[in-house]
Write an enzyme that holds these catalytic residues in place. Structure first.
Site, short mmCIF file in Angstrom:
data_model
loop_
_atom_site.label_atom_id
_atom_site.label_comp_id
_atom_site.label_asym_id
_atom_site.label_seq_id
_atom_site.Cartn_x
_atom_site.Cartn_y
_atom_site.Cartn_z
N HIS A 162 33.18 49.50 11.80
CA HIS A 162 32.15 50.46 12.23
C HIS A 162 30.79 49.77 12.32
O HIS A 162 30.37 49.05 11.41
CB HIS A 162 32.09 51.63 11.24
CG HIS A 162 33.24 52.57 11.43
ND1 HIS A 162 33.83 53.25 10.38
CD2 HIS A 162 33.91 52.94 12.55
CE1 HIS A 162 34.82 54.01 10.86
NE2 HIS A 162 34.89 53.84 12.17
N GLU A 165 27.92 49.86 9.77
CA GLU A 165 28.36 49.44 8.44
C GLU A 165 28.36 47.91 8.36
O GLU A 165 29.15 47.30 7.63
CB GLU A 165 29.75 50.05 8.17
CG GLU A 165 29.71 51.57 8.29
CD GLU A 165 31.07 52.25 8.19
OE1 GLU A 165 32.07 51.57 7.87
OE2 GLU A 165 31.12 53.47 8.45
N HIS A 307 34.37 49.24 4.49
CA HIS A 307 33.45 50.16 5.18
C HIS A 307 32.32 50.51 4.23
O HIS A 307 32.32 50.11 3.07
CB HIS A 307 34.20 51.45 5.55
CG HIS A 307 35.22 51.27 6.65
ND1 HIS A 307 35.07 51.81 7.90
CD2 HIS A 307 36.41 50.61 6.67
CE1 HIS A 307 36.12 51.49 8.65
NE2 HIS A 307 36.96 50.76 7.92
N GLU A 366 35.12 51.94 0.61
CA GLU A 366 33.80 52.42 1.05
C GLU A 366 32.75 51.88 0.09
O GLU A 366 32.56 52.39 -1.01
CB GLU A 366 33.77 53.95 1.07
CG GLU A 366 34.75 54.58 2.05
CD GLU A 366 34.29 54.52 3.51
OE1 GLU A 366 33.15 54.03 3.77
OE2 GLU A 366 35.05 54.95 4.39
ZN LIG Z 1 33.53 53.14 8.36
#
Ligand SMILES: [Zn+2]
Length: 396
Positions: A162, A165, A307, A366
């Protein structure tokens, strides 16, 4: 650094002279038969560079070597044409320098060109790290995979699926640098001997899956007016791209994988945009295709996709994850303080597809907390927590 073989030298001798694992020297000189090296042959020594040094009054080769914690033969090896008994003041000689510091400075806006430069610098100092081109982005930026380790346990880490990110790339590149440093200096990280992990595992890293998107977030639209108009339109007329996660065509690369893709599509936007649009068909984007091809080819034992944000670790997919994933995520949580999350109403992600097709452990991690893109002021805290996960990913 490169050195030239003399009569009587061997790779084993170089490993003693420079206090390096022989394995690292072997892996830095692939294609060379260690039993058949010949005088005059060029050999790469990882973890060292050569610097020029001007001889001062009172210097001797022995003193110069001792001050640098080197055997005097290390100096003779890189200065094969000098007479060690007749150093002259002002004479230039070469001195091997052991690299004990990071080459990667992660705490900066870590864009595509920074990533490529750092990959090049790491590769030149640590030639036992392999670099492979695995594809190109929509805009033609090269997608790189870095590989290190001799083991049969194949592990994969990736970052920046992403766009906003991108700090995940900076954190992952910093870990790679620390791993390489630890190997050539034989310093453990958090008490772990990295040379053992190097023998047991083969680590594959794709540090930036979505370079076009990362550059869009960090630098704004491409110069090309067609692309510029297109991304501004996808962004609903705004030139603020801080909320952008997708690739340059407005397709979310982590919604492209064949793991209940239609379910993800049903609940997500139907047109290109900053996030969550999975495309007209699955695996339509070159970045997603490159990741799928790589993953099929390498047959990983486990994968980790990094992420931001939320300090959580997703580890399940439709109950297809193997039983050992739970024990693994508990250890990952213990070393990071991050919270394990099994069920998430989300499909078609990279780790979803990996769990579904291989029924092996796959994790989406994350990193950090707050609003993407996370500020660089969080870098150190994120790195300290992520380090536990990077290490556990190797030893688990
Ligand atoms: Zn992500």
């Amino acid at each position: 650094m490169d050195i030239i073989v003399r009569r009587g030298d061997s790779l084993w001798y170089f490993s003693q002279l420079f206090h390096l694992d022989l394995q690292l020297i072997l892996d830095s000189n692939r294609g060379i038969d260690p039993d058949k090296i010949s005088v005059g042959q060029r050999i790469r020594i990882p973890g060292f560079v050569v610097q020029d040094y001007q001889v001062q009054q009172g210097d001797s080769l022995w003193a110069i070597a001792r001050n640098r914690n080197l055997g005097v033969d290390a100096l003779l090896l890189v200065n094969q044409h000098i007479n060690p008994n007749q150093l002259e003041i002002g004479q230039m000689i070469k001195v091997p320098i052991r690299i004990t510091w990071r080459l990667v400075q992660g705490k900066q806006n870590y864009d595509f060109s920074r990533t490529m430069k750092d990959i090049g610098r790491l590769q030149s100092v640590y030639p036992f790290m392999e670099v492979n081109a695995i594809g190109k982005s929509v805009l033609g930026n090269e997608l790189s995979e870095l590989r290190m380790g001799k083991g049969s346990k194949r592990i994969h880490y990736n970052a920046s699926f992403h766009a906003n990110e991108w700090i995940t790339t900076a954190v992952l590149m910093t870990f790679l640098n620390d791993y390489l440093l630890s190997l050539t200096n034989q310093n453990p990280i958090r008490g772990l001997e990295m040379s053992r992990l190097y023998q047991q595992t083969s680590l594959s890293v794709v540090p930036m899956v979505n370079p076009d998107g990362v550059n869009l977030v960090l630098h704004g639209p491409p110069e090309n007016p067609e692309w510029k108009n297109r991304v501004v339109e996808f962004n609903k007329g705004s030139t603020d791209f801080t909320g952008w996660k997708a690739n340059i065509r407005g397709i979310d690369l982590n919604d492209q994988f064949p793991a209940r893709w239609e379910l993800e599509r049903a609940r997500n936007p139907k047109v290109p945009g900053p996030r969550d649009y999975g495309g007209e068909k699955l695996l339509s984007e070159p970045e997603a295709i490159a990741m799928a091809d790589l993953t099929r080819e390498r047959d990983y034992a486990r994968v980790f996709a990094f992420h931001t944000q939320g300090e959580e670790i997703y580890w399940g997919f439709e109950n297809m994850e193997p039983p050992k994933s739970e024990g693994m995520v508990n250890e990952l949580s213990r070393v990071s303080g991050y919270k394990p999350v099994k069920i998430l109403e989300s499909y078609a992600g990279y780790k979803d597809w990996f769990i579904q097709d291989w029924q092996r452990p796959g994790f989406t991690v994350e990193l950090g907390h707050g609003v993407n893109p996370l500020p660089l002021s969080q870098f150190d805290e994120i790195y300290q927590k992520a380090l536990g996960i990077f290490l556990a990913g190797l030893y688990l």
